[in-house]
Design an enzyme around this catalytic site. Structure first.
Site, PDB file in Angstrom:
ATOM      1  CE1 TYR A 183      -3.877   2.315   0.541  1.00 46.36           C
ATOM      2  CE2 TYR A 183      -2.492   3.319   2.218  1.00 46.36           C
ATOM      3  CZ  TYR A 183      -3.619   3.353   1.410  1.00 46.36           C
ATOM      4  OH  TYR A 183      -4.478   4.435   1.467  1.00 46.36           O
TER       5      TYR A 183
ATOM      6  CE  LYS B 210      -3.562   5.268  -1.878  1.00 38.58           C
ATOM      7  NZ  LYS B 210      -4.530   5.931  -2.754  1.00 38.58           N
TER       8      LYS B 210
HETATM    9  N1  LIG Z   1      -9.521   6.021   4.809  1.00 40.74           N
HETATM   10  C1  LIG Z   1      -8.292   6.452   5.031  1.00 40.74           C
HETATM   11  O1  LIG Z   1      -7.834   6.548   6.182  1.00 40.74           O
HETATM   12  C2  LIG Z   1      -7.412   6.845   3.883  1.00 40.74           C
HETATM   13  C3  LIG Z   1      -6.209   7.488   4.180  1.00 40.74           C
HETATM   14  C4  LIG Z   1      -5.367   7.874   3.140  1.00 40.74           C
HETATM   15  C5  LIG Z   1      -5.733   7.631   1.831  1.00 40.74           C
HETATM   16  N2  LIG Z   1      -6.904   6.995   1.564  1.00 40.74           N
HETATM   17  C6  LIG Z   1      -7.212   6.756   0.158  1.00 40.74           C
HETATM   18  O2  LIG Z   1      -8.438   7.407  -0.140  1.00 40.74           O
HETATM   19  C7  LIG Z   1      -9.103   6.715  -1.201  1.00 40.74           C
HETATM   20  C8  LIG Z   1     -10.526   6.399  -0.772  1.00 40.74           C
HETATM   21  O3  LIG Z   1     -10.449   5.644   0.418  1.00 40.74           O
HETATM   22  P1  LIG Z   1     -11.717   5.343   1.347  1.00 40.74           P
HETATM   23  O4  LIG Z   1     -11.231   5.351   2.736  1.00 40.74           O
HETATM   24  O5  LIG Z   1     -12.848   6.202   0.942  1.00 40.74           O
HETATM   25  O6  LIG Z   1     -11.945   3.824   0.932  1.00 40.74           O
HETATM   26  P2  LIG Z   1     -13.278   2.964   0.766  1.00 40.74           P
HETATM   27  O7  LIG Z   1     -12.853   1.539   0.808  1.00 40.74           O
HETATM   28  O8  LIG Z   1     -14.322   3.425   1.709  1.00 40.74           O
HETATM   29  O9  LIG Z   1     -13.734   3.329  -0.726  1.00 40.74           O
HETATM   30  C9  LIG Z   1     -12.960   2.939  -1.829  1.00 40.74           C
HETATM   31  C10 LIG Z   1     -13.873   2.765  -3.019  1.00 40.74           C
HETATM   32  O10 LIG Z   1     -13.063   2.361  -4.146  1.00 40.74           O
HETATM   33  C11 LIG Z   1     -13.786   1.377  -4.868  1.00 40.74           C
HETATM   34  N3  LIG Z   1     -12.884   0.544  -5.654  1.00 40.74           N
HETATM   35  C12 LIG Z   1     -12.050  -0.416  -5.213  1.00 40.74           C
HETATM   36  N4  LIG Z   1     -11.439  -1.008  -6.240  1.00 40.74           N
HETATM   37  C13 LIG Z   1     -11.872  -0.406  -7.377  1.00 40.74           C
HETATM   38  C14 LIG Z   1     -11.595  -0.570  -8.743  1.00 40.74           C
HETATM   39  N5  LIG Z   1     -10.737  -1.502  -9.192  1.00 40.74           N
HETATM   40  N6  LIG Z   1     -12.217   0.232  -9.629  1.00 40.74           N
HETATM   41  C15 LIG Z   1     -13.109   1.164  -9.210  1.00 40.74           C
HETATM   42  N7  LIG Z   1     -13.423   1.364  -7.924  1.00 40.74           N
HETATM   43  C16 LIG Z   1     -12.804   0.586  -7.009  1.00 40.74           C
HETATM   44  C17 LIG Z   1     -14.509   0.586  -3.783  1.00 40.74           C
HETATM   45  O11 LIG Z   1     -15.605  -0.167  -4.318  1.00 40.74           O
HETATM   46  C18 LIG Z   1     -14.929   1.666  -2.810  1.00 40.74           C
HETATM   47  O12 LIG Z   1     -16.215   2.171  -3.103  1.00 40.74           O
HETATM   48  C19 LIG Z   1      -8.251   5.481  -1.480  1.00 40.74           C
HETATM   49  O13 LIG Z   1      -7.387   5.754  -2.569  1.00 40.74           O
HETATM   50  C20 LIG Z   1      -7.448   5.320  -0.218  1.00 40.74           C
HETATM   51  O14 LIG Z   1      -6.259   4.626  -0.428  1.00 40.74           O
HETATM   52  C21 LIG Z   1      -7.754   6.602   2.550  1.00 40.74           C
END
Ligand SMILES: NC(=O)c1ccc[n+]([C@@H]2O[C@H](COP(=O)([O-])OP(=O)(O)OC[C@H]3O[C@@H](n4cnc5c(N)ncnc54)[C@H](O)[C@@H]3O)[C@@H](O)[C@H]2O)c1
Length: 265
Positions: free
Chosen positions: A160, A164
């Site tokens: 991961y 990133k």
């Molecule tokens: N939640 C956190 O703490 C956090 C922190 C830093 C970065 N992020 C990043 O933020 C972004 C959103 O994270 P989140 O927490 O909302 O996650 P989440 O799991 O709630 O939502 C992610 C969404 O991406 C969709 N997805 C997964 N694989 C896919 C694919 N191949 N094609 C299309 N859609 C796909 C999923 O169905 C889901 O709806 C991600 O890139 C994550 O890495 C999250």
């Protein structure tokens, strides 16, 4: 007229969490939004649930089922958006996954799954959005979701973190290449955001023996947050709407940290 009024935007990972919040915040300010996600049913529900919000500001909402690693599907998502809204101005490459494993146990499958969606998916999304924007001839904005894991390597989530860091370098490479087309490429880096992703991570960390009880991993991970709490998706959207707006036109190649002061780099 708001700063994103009338802009045609796509948000991947739009079915829940940060992506959904990004899209809803854009809609509230009059942008046209295509929520896109691999979860076809859920993203359709999100678009339906936002129909009234869009109508209230005279805007439009649509949705697309897409696997961001599949170029044909990404092209179809962009074509659908252009058909609905007439053009594409802003593309959020936000879909992402995590699947923790102890460092010494990380497998090729784990690496390929995470790097595929977070890395390759981001690159395909940038390329295809840029091709559409170049064809339109009026520039555009590409905005990538990075992470605190783009700034530091954490144990149990090595692929991961690598994925990133890849988002940061893609943001810089894209910014350099696309500037001549007046396309800016920026990103934002959340810290710990309470979404379904974290619920899954919490569970996965217990399964691999890195945590003993629900919530423990999030608590430990968040102990260094200067703001004293984890984020909600709404904490992220002031910045994402700014990045989608003309107010950020002179920025490119940069990642903005939105982590409550967790990682001071
Ligand atoms: N939640 C956190 O703490 C956090 C922190 C830093 C970065 N992020 C990043 O933020 C972004 C959103 O994270 P989140 O927490 O909302 O996650 P989440 O799991 O709630 O939502 C992610 C969404 O991406 C969709 N997805 C997964 N694989 C896919 C694919 N191949 N094609 C299309 N859609 C796909 C999923 O169905 C889901 O709806 C991600 O890139 C994550 O890495 C999250």
């Amino acid at each position: 007229m708001s700063r994103v009024s009338g802009r045609s935007c796509i948000v991947t990972g739009g079915a829940q969490g940060i992506g959904r919040a990004i899209g809803e915040a854009l809609l509230e300010e009059g942008a046209q939004v295509c929520f896109a996600d691999i979860n076809a049913d859920k993203v359709a529900e999100v678009a339906d649930a936002n129909a009234a919000r869009a109508a209230a500001v005279g805007s439009k909402v649509t949705h697309a089922a897409v696997d961001v690693t599949n170029r044909e599907q990404v092209r179809a998502m962009i074509a659908h958006t252009v058909e609905q809204f007439g053009r594409l101005d802003v593309k959020f490459n936000n879909a992402g996954v995590n699947r923790p494993m102890n460092f010494l146990d990380v497998t090729e499958d784990n690496w390929n799954f995470i790097m595929g969606i977070n890395g390759l998916g981001c690159m395909i999304g940038m390329q295809e959005a840029a091709l559409q924007m170049i064809a339109q001839g009026q520039g555009g904005k590409i905005i990538n979701t990075a992470s605190i894991a783009s700034r530091q390597g954490f144990d149990n989530v090595a692929p991961y973190c690598a994925s990133k860091w890849a988002v940061v370098s893609l943001t810089q490479s894209g910014a350099r290449d696309l500037a001549k087309h007046d396309i800016t490429v920026t990103g934002f880096a959340p810290g710990v955001v309470a979404t379904e992703m974290w619920e899954q991570v919490d569970q996965d960390l217990m399964e691999i023996g890195a945590a003993e009880r629900p919530g423990q991993a999030m608590e430990e991970f968040s102990a260094e947050i200067l703001k004293g709490r984890v984020a909600t998706p709404k904490d992220i959207t002031g910045t994402t709407t700014f990045l989608a707006s003309r107010d950020s036109d002179y920025m490119t190649g940069q990642i903005i940290m939105i982590d409550g002061g967790m990682t001071l780099v």
